[in-house]
Enzyme design. Structure first.
Site, PDB file in Angstrom:
ATOM      1  N   LYS A 196       2.249  -3.502   6.574  1.00 54.12           N
ATOM      2  CA  LYS A 196       2.608  -3.518   5.145  1.00 54.12           C
ATOM      3  C   LYS A 196       4.117  -3.299   4.973  1.00 54.12           C
ATOM      4  CE  LYS A 196      -1.440  -4.315   3.434  1.00 54.12           C
ATOM      5  NZ  LYS A 196      -1.708  -5.616   2.784  1.00 54.12           N
ATOM      6  N   SER A 233       0.826  -1.212   0.000  1.00 55.70           N
ATOM      7  CA  SER A 233       0.000   0.000   0.000  1.00 55.70           C
ATOM      8  C   SER A 233       0.854   1.254   0.000  1.00 55.70           C
ATOM      9  CB  SER A 233      -0.888  -0.004   1.260  1.00 55.70           C
ATOM     10  OG  SER A 233      -1.454   1.276   1.470  1.00 55.70           O
ATOM     11  N   TYR A 277      -1.710  -0.924  10.978  1.00 57.77           N
ATOM     12  CA  TYR A 277      -2.047  -1.525   9.654  1.00 57.77           C
ATOM     13  C   TYR A 277      -0.942  -1.170   8.662  1.00 57.77           C
ATOM     14  CZ  TYR A 277      -3.664  -1.280   4.873  1.00 57.77           C
ATOM     15  OH  TYR A 277      -3.725  -1.379   3.507  1.00 57.77           O
ATOM     16  N   PHE A 317      -2.647   2.552  -4.462  1.00 55.78           N
ATOM     17  CA  PHE A 317      -3.106   3.834  -3.984  1.00 55.78           C
ATOM     18  C   PHE A 317      -4.549   3.621  -3.523  1.00 55.78           C
ATOM     19  CE2 PHE A 317       0.461   6.721  -4.319  1.00 55.78           C
ATOM     20  CZ  PHE A 317       1.393   5.791  -4.720  1.00 55.78           C
TER      21      PHE A 317
HETATM   22  C1  WQD Z   1      -9.494   8.966   1.681  1.00 54.21           C
HETATM   23  C2  WQD Z   1      -9.735  10.442   1.973  1.00 54.21           C
HETATM   24  C3  WQD Z   1     -10.173  10.945   4.278  1.00 54.21           C
HETATM   25  C4  WQD Z   1     -14.029   8.971   4.616  1.00 54.21           C
HETATM   26  C5  WQD Z   1      -6.661   3.928   3.519  1.00 54.21           C
HETATM   27  C6  WQD Z   1      -5.431   3.082   3.747  1.00 54.21           C
HETATM   28  C7  WQD Z   1      -4.996   2.473   2.439  1.00 54.21           C
HETATM   29  C8  WQD Z   1      -6.114   1.667   1.907  1.00 54.21           C
HETATM   30  C9  WQD Z   1      -7.302   2.600   1.635  1.00 54.21           C
HETATM   31  C10 WQD Z   1      -6.924  -0.487   2.532  1.00 54.21           C
HETATM   32  C11 WQD Z   1      -9.049  10.898   3.253  1.00 54.21           C
HETATM   33  C12 WQD Z   1     -11.379  11.282   3.395  1.00 54.21           C
HETATM   34  C13 WQD Z   1     -12.819   9.434   4.110  1.00 54.21           C
HETATM   35  C14 WQD Z   1     -15.050   9.907   4.986  1.00 54.21           C
HETATM   36  C15 WQD Z   1     -13.616  11.704   4.313  1.00 54.21           C
HETATM   37  N1  WQD Z   1      -6.411   0.657   2.849  1.00 54.21           N
HETATM   38  N2  WQD Z   1     -12.633  10.775   3.960  1.00 54.21           N
HETATM   39  N3  WQD Z   1     -14.798  11.237   4.808  1.00 54.21           N
HETATM   40  O1  WQD Z   1      -7.113   6.812   4.324  1.00 54.21           O
HETATM   41  O2  WQD Z   1      -6.449   7.362   1.914  1.00 54.21           O
HETATM   42  O3  WQD Z   1      -6.327   5.009   2.693  1.00 54.21           O
HETATM   43  O4  WQD Z   1      -7.686   3.190   2.897  1.00 54.21           O
HETATM   44  O5  WQD Z   1      -7.131  -0.951   1.464  1.00 54.21           O
HETATM   45  O6  WQD Z   1      -3.878   1.644   2.661  1.00 54.21           O
HETATM   46  O7  WQD Z   1      -4.378   3.900   4.214  1.00 54.21           O
HETATM   47  O8  WQD Z   1      -8.547   6.085   2.363  1.00 54.21           O
HETATM   48  O9  WQD Z   1     -10.919   6.306   1.783  1.00 54.21           O
HETATM   49  O10 WQD Z   1     -10.261   6.247   4.252  1.00 54.21           O
HETATM   50  O11 WQD Z   1      -9.771   8.255   2.890  1.00 54.21           O
HETATM   51  O12 WQD Z   1     -13.400  12.928   4.169  1.00 54.21           O
HETATM   52  O13 WQD Z   1     -16.166   9.544   5.447  1.00 54.21           O
HETATM   53  O14 WQD Z   1     -11.135  10.632   2.167  1.00 54.21           O
HETATM   54  O15 WQD Z   1      -9.986  11.964   5.244  1.00 54.21           O
HETATM   55  O16 WQD Z   1      -8.587  12.213   3.067  1.00 54.21           O
HETATM   56  P1  WQD Z   1      -7.076   6.440   2.892  1.00 54.21           P
HETATM   57  P2  WQD Z   1      -9.960   6.668   2.855  1.00 54.21           P
END
Ligand code: WQD
Length: 337
Positions: free
Chosen positions: A154, A125, A150, A179
């Site tokens: 990785k 990741s 988590y 990503f």
């Molecule tokens: C993306 C953006 C949040 C929810 C993580 C792990 C990665 C992978 C994917 C597993 C951020 C914003 C989110 C919400 C929001 N893990 N957000 N409101 O954190 O980039 O990645 O998940 O497969 O390894 O690190 O993904 O989708 O949680 O967040 O504003 O209700 O969306 O703050 O900026 P992230 P995410």
């Protein structure tokens, strides 16, 4: 036909990869304990591929299950997806994450060495980069201290794979640094199936659009970005699945190194608010959202430099952000049927 073990193959990325593996002439063999996936996915993938997807229920921490599979379907490669992946939960239950995510990899590698199975593609990741100092990130960008257990699992797993290769274990490895996976299979038969309240942005968006959630909270709009909300590289899950097929065939090439790592992203960054706007435009609807406080541990902005995967694997994304938003919404609507 080569038998390829897909651990966690009933999961979001694993199930889409199973479809692409069949298309490329492989025989995917799924191993899944259904702790974070639904058994119905096996049937749905079988419908898409037009044949029965072979699936064993079990834990890849259990070597006897791996041996049983190999006895029936001699394996020529592994794609290792099986892992717990909730960033927030990992800070509350770190031991559960280390035992499962790291422990299962060591069992799998020992099994591969004993059976002479040479090729493994590992699901890593972009979280290993933390908040990069320079963007876009290349594979040479220094990894940083993980923001969560988590993310640390990785990094540790990547290090285990490097050390294992260095020990002349005669295993060839590709780590794929994902990503942000989004979207769903165009048939709407498979897609993201989060357990309970979604952690990730797009399932929260689709569930809000479906009326399951009352509103989306945008975690902060006061960051140093074009509109104040965080930037991510959102990649269609079908493009991500294709990258696994290309990584597998790369491992069969004589001149492939014993260990290699690739970013798998689109090479473009989009903000959270742009995701909401795109989703609304493509699907002709309005989303109920509000701006809330920042989420602890969030990286402000990250997106991939994809030069290496383009040139070495000949992989390029085929799906657009609009495709992702359309396919996600079609998938969510199909769940209501
Ligand atoms: C993306 C953006 C949040 C929810 C993580 C792990 C990665 C992978 C994917 C597993 C951020 C914003 C989110 C919400 C929001 N893990 N957000 N409101 O954190 O980039 O990645 O998940 O497969 O390894 O690190 O993904 O989708 O949680 O967040 O504003 O209700 O969306 O703050 O900026 P992230 P995410």
């Amino acid at each position: 036909m080569k038998n390829i073990l897909i651990t966690g193959g009933a999961g979001y990325i694993g199930s889409h990869t199973a479809v692409e593996l069949v298309k490329a002439g492989y025989r995917p063999i799924v191993l899944d304990d259904f702790s974070n996936s639904d058994p119905s996915v096996i049937e749905r993938v079988s419908e898409i591929i037009g044949q029965k997807l072979i699936c064993f229920e079990g834990d890849c921490n259990d070597k006897s299950v791996l041996e049983k599979i190999h006895a029936e379907y001699p394996l020529e490669g592994v794609i290792h997806f099986a892992a717990f992946k909730a960033v927030g939960e990992s800070t509350v239950l770190p031991l559960k994450y280390y035992q499962n995510n790291v422990g299962s990899l060591t069992v799998l590698l020992e099994f591969m060495q004993e059976k002479g199975i040479k090729n493994i593609v590992f699901s890593s990741s972009c979280t290993v980069y933390g908040q990069p100092d320079k963007l876009p990130v290349t594979e040479e960008t220094p990894r940083k201290d993980a923001e969560s257990p988590y993310g640390n699992t990785k990094k540790i797993c990547e290090d285990i794979l490097v050390d294992f290769v260095k020990s002349k274990a005669n295993v060839r490895v590709v780590s794929l640094r994902y990503f942000n996976p989004v979207g769903a299979h165009p048939s709407s038969k498979i897609g993201e199936l989060p357990n309970g309240t979604p952690n990730n942005l797009v399932p929260f968006v689709t569930q809000t659009a479906a009326g399951i959630r009352e509103k989306i909270t945008v975690f902060g709009n006061d960051y140093d970005t074009v509109d104040g909300s965080c930037v991510r590289d959102f990649i269609h899950v079908m493009d991500l699945a294709d990258a696994h097929v290309k990584a597998l065939s790369y491992l069969d090439q004589k001149n492939a190194p014993f260990y290699d790592v690739f970013n798998v992203g689109t090479g473009n960054g989009n903000t959270v608010l742009e995701i909401i706007e795109t989703f609304e435009k493509v699907n002709d609807l309005k989303l109920n959202y509000e701006i809330g406080p920042r989420r602890a541990g969030d990286v402000v902005k990250i997106w991939a430099d994809t030069k290496k995967i383009n040139e070495v694997l000949g992989w390029f994304p085929k799906y657009s952000l609009e495709d992702s938003m359309r396919d996600s919404w079609n998938w969510q609507k199909s769940l209501a049927n």
